[in-house]
Design an enzyme around this catalytic site. Sequence first.
Site, PDB file in Angstrom:
ATOM      1  N   SER A 147       0.849  -1.196   0.000  1.00  0.00           N
ATOM      2  CA  SER A 147       0.000   0.000   0.000  1.00  0.00           C
ATOM      3  C   SER A 147       0.878   1.238   0.000  1.00  0.00           C
ATOM      4  O   SER A 147       1.635   1.478   0.948  1.00  0.00           O
ATOM      5  CB  SER A 147      -0.887   0.019   1.244  1.00  0.00           C
ATOM      6  OG  SER A 147      -1.359   1.340   1.451  1.00  0.00           O
ATOM      7  N   HIS A 150      -1.366  -1.550  -4.208  1.00  0.00           N
ATOM      8  CA  HIS A 150      -2.592  -1.147  -3.504  1.00  0.00           C
ATOM      9  C   HIS A 150      -2.587   0.372  -3.304  1.00  0.00           C
ATOM     10  O   HIS A 150      -1.645   0.941  -2.748  1.00  0.00           O
ATOM     11  CB  HIS A 150      -2.660  -1.873  -2.158  1.00  0.00           C
ATOM     12  CG  HIS A 150      -3.952  -1.685  -1.439  1.00  0.00           C
ATOM     13  ND1 HIS A 150      -5.109  -2.353  -1.787  1.00  0.00           N
ATOM     14  CD2 HIS A 150      -4.288  -0.894  -0.384  1.00  0.00           C
ATOM     15  CE1 HIS A 150      -6.087  -1.989  -0.968  1.00  0.00           C
ATOM     16  NE2 HIS A 150      -5.623  -1.104  -0.113  1.00  0.00           N
ATOM     17  N   ASP A 193      -4.602   3.552  -1.841  1.00  0.00           N
ATOM     18  CA  ASP A 193      -5.643   3.946  -0.886  1.00  0.00           C
ATOM     19  C   ASP A 193      -6.076   5.389  -1.098  1.00  0.00           C
ATOM     20  O   ASP A 193      -5.299   6.310  -0.845  1.00  0.00           O
ATOM     21  CB  ASP A 193      -5.098   3.811   0.545  1.00  0.00           C
ATOM     22  CG  ASP A 193      -5.016   2.364   0.994  1.00  0.00           C
ATOM     23  OD1 ASP A 193      -6.024   1.655   0.869  1.00  0.00           O
ATOM     24  OD2 ASP A 193      -3.941   1.951   1.462  1.00  0.00           O
ATOM     25  N   MET A 226      -8.539   8.327   0.132  1.00  0.00           N
ATOM     26  CA  MET A 226      -9.356   8.721   1.295  1.00  0.00           C
ATOM     27  C   MET A 226      -9.869  10.139   1.123  1.00  0.00           C
ATOM     28  O   MET A 226      -9.110  11.018   0.691  1.00  0.00           O
ATOM     29  CB  MET A 226      -8.508   8.686   2.557  1.00  0.00           C
ATOM     30  CG  MET A 226      -7.885   7.344   2.831  1.00  0.00           C
ATOM     31  SD  MET A 226      -6.932   7.470   4.340  1.00  0.00           S
ATOM     32  CE  MET A 226      -6.290   5.804   4.428  1.00  0.00           C
ATOM     33  N   HIS A 244      -8.385   1.254  -3.810  1.00  0.00           N
ATOM     34  CA  HIS A 244      -9.294   1.065  -2.671  1.00  0.00           C
ATOM     35  C   HIS A 244      -9.890   2.421  -2.329  1.00  0.00           C
ATOM     36  O   HIS A 244      -9.205   3.293  -1.795  1.00  0.00           O
ATOM     37  CB  HIS A 244      -8.473   0.476  -1.509  1.00  0.00           C
ATOM     38  CG  HIS A 244      -9.217   0.333  -0.228  1.00  0.00           C
ATOM     39  ND1 HIS A 244      -8.578   0.121   0.983  1.00  0.00           N
ATOM     40  CD2 HIS A 244     -10.543   0.348   0.068  1.00  0.00           C
ATOM     41  CE1 HIS A 244      -9.477   0.011   1.948  1.00  0.00           C
ATOM     42  NE2 HIS A 244     -10.678   0.165   1.417  1.00  0.00           N
ATOM     43  N   MET A 247     -11.823   4.706  -0.170  1.00  0.00           N
ATOM     44  CA  MET A 247     -12.437   4.972   1.142  1.00  0.00           C
ATOM     45  C   MET A 247     -13.075   6.353   1.034  1.00  0.00           C
ATOM     46  O   MET A 247     -12.565   7.359   1.547  1.00  0.00           O
ATOM     47  CB  MET A 247     -11.354   4.907   2.235  1.00  0.00           C
ATOM     48  CG  MET A 247     -10.953   3.483   2.548  1.00  0.00           C
ATOM     49  SD  MET A 247      -9.417   3.384   3.474  1.00  0.00           S
ATOM     50  CE  MET A 247      -8.249   3.461   2.132  1.00  0.00           C
ATOM     51  N   MET A 282     -11.568  -5.460   5.771  1.00  0.00           N
ATOM     52  CA  MET A 282     -10.715  -4.538   6.524  1.00  0.00           C
ATOM     53  C   MET A 282     -10.403  -5.154   7.879  1.00  0.00           C
ATOM     54  O   MET A 282     -11.314  -5.580   8.590  1.00  0.00           O
ATOM     55  CB  MET A 282     -11.413  -3.185   6.739  1.00  0.00           C
ATOM     56  CG  MET A 282     -11.483  -2.282   5.518  1.00  0.00           C
ATOM     57  SD  MET A 282      -9.911  -1.891   4.725  1.00  0.00           S
ATOM     58  CE  MET A 282      -8.956  -1.155   6.066  1.00  0.00           C
ATOM     59  N   ASP A 322      -6.576  -6.108   4.736  1.00  0.00           N
ATOM     60  CA  ASP A 322      -5.950  -4.794   4.702  1.00  0.00           C
ATOM     61  C   ASP A 322      -5.975  -4.184   6.106  1.00  0.00           C
ATOM     62  O   ASP A 322      -7.046  -3.913   6.644  1.00  0.00           O
ATOM     63  CB  ASP A 322      -6.733  -3.925   3.705  1.00  0.00           C
ATOM     64  CG  ASP A 322      -6.124  -2.556   3.488  1.00  0.00           C
ATOM     65  OD1 ASP A 322      -5.070  -2.263   4.070  1.00  0.00           O
ATOM     66  OD2 ASP A 322      -6.722  -1.773   2.720  1.00  0.00           O
TER      67      ASP A 322
HETATM   68  C1  DX5 Z   1      -6.014   1.698   5.917  1.00  0.00           C
HETATM   69  C2  DX5 Z   1      -5.579   1.437   4.491  1.00  0.00           C
HETATM   70  C3  DX5 Z   1      -4.489   0.445   4.396  1.00  0.00           C
HETATM   71  C4  DX5 Z   1      -3.217   0.839   5.076  1.00  0.00           C
HETATM   72  C5  DX5 Z   1      -2.586  -0.404   5.624  1.00  0.00           C
HETATM   73  O1  DX5 Z   1      -7.186   2.429   5.934  1.00  0.00           O
HETATM   74  O2  DX5 Z   1      -6.665   0.919   3.725  1.00  0.00           O
HETATM   75  O3  DX5 Z   1      -4.236   0.010   3.084  1.00  0.00           O
HETATM   76  O4  DX5 Z   1      -2.318   1.503   4.236  1.00  0.00           O
HETATM   77  O5  DX5 Z   1      -1.486  -0.029   6.375  1.00  0.00           O
HETATM   78  P1  DX5 Z   1      -0.765  -0.992   7.389  1.00  0.00           P
HETATM   79  O6  DX5 Z   1      -0.279  -2.171   6.621  1.00  0.00           O
HETATM   80  O7  DX5 Z   1       0.324  -0.120   7.917  1.00  0.00           O
HETATM   81  O8  DX5 Z   1      -1.770  -1.375   8.444  1.00  0.00           O
HETATM   82 ZN    ZN Z   2      -6.442  -0.170   1.602  1.00  0.00          ZN
END
Ligand code: DX5
Ligand code: ZN
Length: 223
Positions: free
Chosen positions: A7, A32, A34, A36, A65, A67, A136, A174
């Site tokens: 990620s 991956h 992310d 947000m 992903h 969010m 998650m 994740d």
């Molecule tokens: C959290 C993200 C993850 C995050 C995971 O909301 O969706 O992808 O980057 O990070 P680690 O592996 O540090 O928990």
């Molecule tokens: Zn993620």
Amino acid sequence: MYQLCPSILSADFNRLGDQIKILENEGIEWLHIDVMDGDFVPSISFGMPVIKSIRKESKMFFDVHLMVSAPERYIQDFVDCGADSITVHAEACEDLERTIEQIRDAGVQAGVSIKPATPVNDISHLLRDVDTVLVMTVQPGFGGQKYIDDCTEKISELRELIEEEGLDVNIQVDGGINDETLETVIKAGANLLVAGSCVFNGDLKGSVRRIKKKIEDISKTIE
Ligand code: DX5
Ligand code: ZN
């Protein structure tokens, strides 16, 4: 098929291109990404311009992903900037079935994600329509959190349902995935393993090699 999906949320954004090159050279296939929005989750990460710019330099599979609240507003935008798969949250969609259809119609793989408190039951009717279910294993929003043990049961439940129905659906996990928790999630049935901090904190190349090897070793003990 087991994949380590680093990620980039935990990457050093000042060196993002170089770090992605290192991942690619180490044989990483899934990246991956992310996104947000500061609404569905408290924090804000990055969006289309970053994805568009790394797309030019990378052939990896871009696993986006979202969010994001009401993600149906942005499906085409993320396809246009280079997503190969788009995962939306069951809790974030007004009409989840329609949003999944929209992703498929846009020509990319579709994923549905559930937060730790959302039961598998809420999405089990969609197993035939998605490529991936993302469980998650922390509250979405931040990297570096601790794996929530209660989520293991959801992974097993999902794996059982998928086997029962004879489907070919990925189970992605994740949050809090590291050297200690890998074995638990793989044994429960996960095959797509997202990892942020344990890949990017420290020596990137060394961590990728170590974790890939660990995944390979654990997966050999299964079946
Ligand atoms: C959290 C993200 C993850 C995050 C995971 O909301 O969706 O992808 O980057 O990070 P680690 O592996 O540090 O928990
Ligand atoms: Zn993620």
